[in-house]
Design a protein around this motif. Sequence first.
Motif, PDB file in Angstrom:
ATOM      1  N   ALA A 172      -6.120   4.524   6.568  1.00  0.00           N
ATOM      2  CA  ALA A 172      -7.188   4.890   5.626  1.00  0.00           C
ATOM      3  C   ALA A 172      -8.560   4.446   6.130  1.00  0.00           C
TER       4      ALA A 172
ATOM      5  N   MET B 184      -2.243   2.225   4.839  1.00  0.00           N
ATOM      6  CA  MET B 184      -3.499   1.571   4.473  1.00  0.00           C
ATOM      7  C   MET B 184      -4.406   1.421   5.696  1.00  0.00           C
TER       8      MET B 184
ATOM      9  N   GLY C 137       0.805  -1.208   0.000  1.00  0.00           N
ATOM     10  CA  GLY C 137       0.000   0.000   0.000  1.00  0.00           C
ATOM     11  C   GLY C 137       0.835   1.253   0.000  1.00  0.00           C
TER      12      GLY C 137
ATOM     13  N   ALA D  70     -14.170   5.275   1.401  1.00  0.00           N
ATOM     14  CA  ALA D  70     -13.258   4.923   0.315  1.00  0.00           C
ATOM     15  C   ALA D  70     -12.061   4.162   0.847  1.00  0.00           C
ATOM     16  N   GLY D  71     -11.483   4.670   1.935  1.00  0.00           N
ATOM     17  CA  GLY D  71     -10.318   3.992   2.510  1.00  0.00           C
ATOM     18  C   GLY D  71     -10.666   2.612   3.012  1.00  0.00           C
ATOM     19  N   THR D  72     -11.810   2.516   3.640  1.00  0.00           N
ATOM     20  CA  THR D  72     -12.237   1.216   4.166  1.00  0.00           C
ATOM     21  C   THR D  72     -12.427   0.202   3.044  1.00  0.00           C
ATOM     22  N   GLU D  73     -13.089   0.661   1.956  1.00  0.00           N
ATOM     23  CA  GLU D  73     -13.330  -0.249   0.842  1.00  0.00           C
ATOM     24  C   GLU D  73     -12.022  -0.682   0.177  1.00  0.00           C
ATOM     25  N   LEU D  74     -11.037   0.226   0.104  1.00  0.00           N
ATOM     26  CA  LEU D  74      -9.740  -0.117  -0.498  1.00  0.00           C
ATOM     27  C   LEU D  74      -9.051  -1.207   0.319  1.00  0.00           C
ATOM     28  N   VAL D  75      -9.059  -1.044   1.626  1.00  0.00           N
ATOM     29  CA  VAL D  75      -8.434  -2.052   2.490  1.00  0.00           C
ATOM     30  C   VAL D  75      -9.186  -3.369   2.385  1.00  0.00           C
TER      31      VAL D  75
ATOM     32  N   GLY E 293     -10.876  -4.477  -0.106  1.00  0.00           N
ATOM     33  CA  GLY E 293     -10.595  -5.118  -1.389  1.00  0.00           C
ATOM     34  C   GLY E 293      -9.271  -5.872  -1.369  1.00  0.00           C
ATOM     35  N   LEU E 294      -8.232  -5.257  -0.764  1.00  0.00           N
ATOM     36  CA  LEU E 294      -6.939  -5.937  -0.682  1.00  0.00           C
ATOM     37  C   LEU E 294      -7.032  -7.213   0.145  1.00  0.00           C
TER      38      LEU E 294
END
Length: 533
Positions: free
Chosen positions: A444, A441, A418, A450-455, A457-458
Amino acid sequence: MFRNATKIAGYMSFGVLGALLLTMGARGVLDWQTRSEVEEGLNVSAQLMLERASEATQTTIKVLNDLANSSGLSCTHDHRYLYSDAVRSTPWIDTIGLVDRNGNLVCTDLGQSSRQKGLLSTYDTNDPEVMLSLSEGRKEGEMASLLVIRHITNGRRLVARVPGELIRIDPVRNELRRFRVAMLSLGNNEPWYILEALESGETSVHVRAMSEFMPFEVNISVSKAALDVIAHQPRKMINAFGFILCAIALVGGFLLGRYRPTEGDRILAALDNGEFVPFMQPIVCLETGRITGCEVLTRWNKPDGTVVQPHEFIPLAQNYRVTREVTNRIMEDARDVIAPLIDGGGDLKVSFNLFSSQLVDEAIVDDVQSVFGESSVGYTNLIFEVSDRVPITDLTLAKDIISRIQALGSEIALDDVGSGHSGLYNLTSIGVDILKLDKLMVDAIDQGLAGTELVKGLIELAARLNIGVIAEGIETERQVVELRRMGVSAAQGYLFAPPLPASSFAELYKASRALASQKDAAPEELDEAVNAA
């Protein structure tokens, strides 16, 4: 300036002293070797002198024994012819004569003699059959002769004269002759001949040899000046060599005094002094709160109390190519702390950070085996972290090294996910086992959807690839709740504990295990109480 000059002078003095000691040692060895060679040569010379005298004497005795077998020896023409023929049969005898009972010479091979009185002592029945005696030279300055005496009968005796001039030899090497004194003696009190020295001096080497079968003794000695002559040229070479060494020492001392150690030298010196120490940050199971492992970090504690942080010394270690030495020392120190915990029943995962240069250096595999091969910290307890921030220069070689580490039973974690340069490429290209979410990350999660969804997704991608996840930099309880909801089961951060000195981590782990054991025992005690009721 003064301190630098003092250091230069110290190095130069030390170097010169070393050169002088080496030169003196070489000269000592040379003197010992020269003395040994001279002594060996004198022993050989003494043996040659003994052999010549013994051979002449034994030959003469044989000649007289042969004559003694003739009956009724006297001074007749025929008998004197026998004497003359015997003299001609050997180069050692110059005359043979007949002596009566009273020791008077009756005749010789050269003819009838007027009686020479008192040549020998009066015959004694206790005299041995063969006797040796020395006679004075017939002329002034003439060497003594050896008289070999053989009893015949009724006190009459045959006498053969062996002139000293025929026996005298000087087998000592030419350059020693003017310094040597050599003496051949009959027994230890009667010198047969003496070879005088041309130059006198204090005796340095002396040898003494005795014949095994004849009563001859040889003494040879040389003065110290003889050794000086032989060792003169080698000493000149050694002195020249010593002078060159002193010059080199002066130049080397000067250069050493001016030398300024590099940062790489300082790092190696710090390793030798034990200034690099492992710190350990606990990795916690988010489901149970138990410590399941740790990440081993490196700190440089200087003697003055200052602490050099990794972001300061890691670039230096990489630049001066001492990363291997640093890694090995930290692995060894961490092993010594973790091994007792595992021996005590613990099941820890211990994570080490690898430098990017080690991913393209096959020595790392050998180092891991060397450090942990015979330790209770098994390969399966080990995790090696590869940073996503630094590009891998040779991906093919890196994949081979990583696969060899995994073949041992260890795991590979992709660190700093990240925040690195490669996005998700390394996640699949090098076959990692664990993904470590960077603090950026994790932070976030607190910055909105947005930050939560990015994490999220990973984490879901890692789950589909069957890759474990560890979250780094946990500082709030909300982050723990969200990460647990997303399926993350392991994390580290200041919320749980900062990086701790190795001994402090060991105490914390023991306390954690004891507390967990108490919690595990409580439900069992409750069940037993209910059943009893």
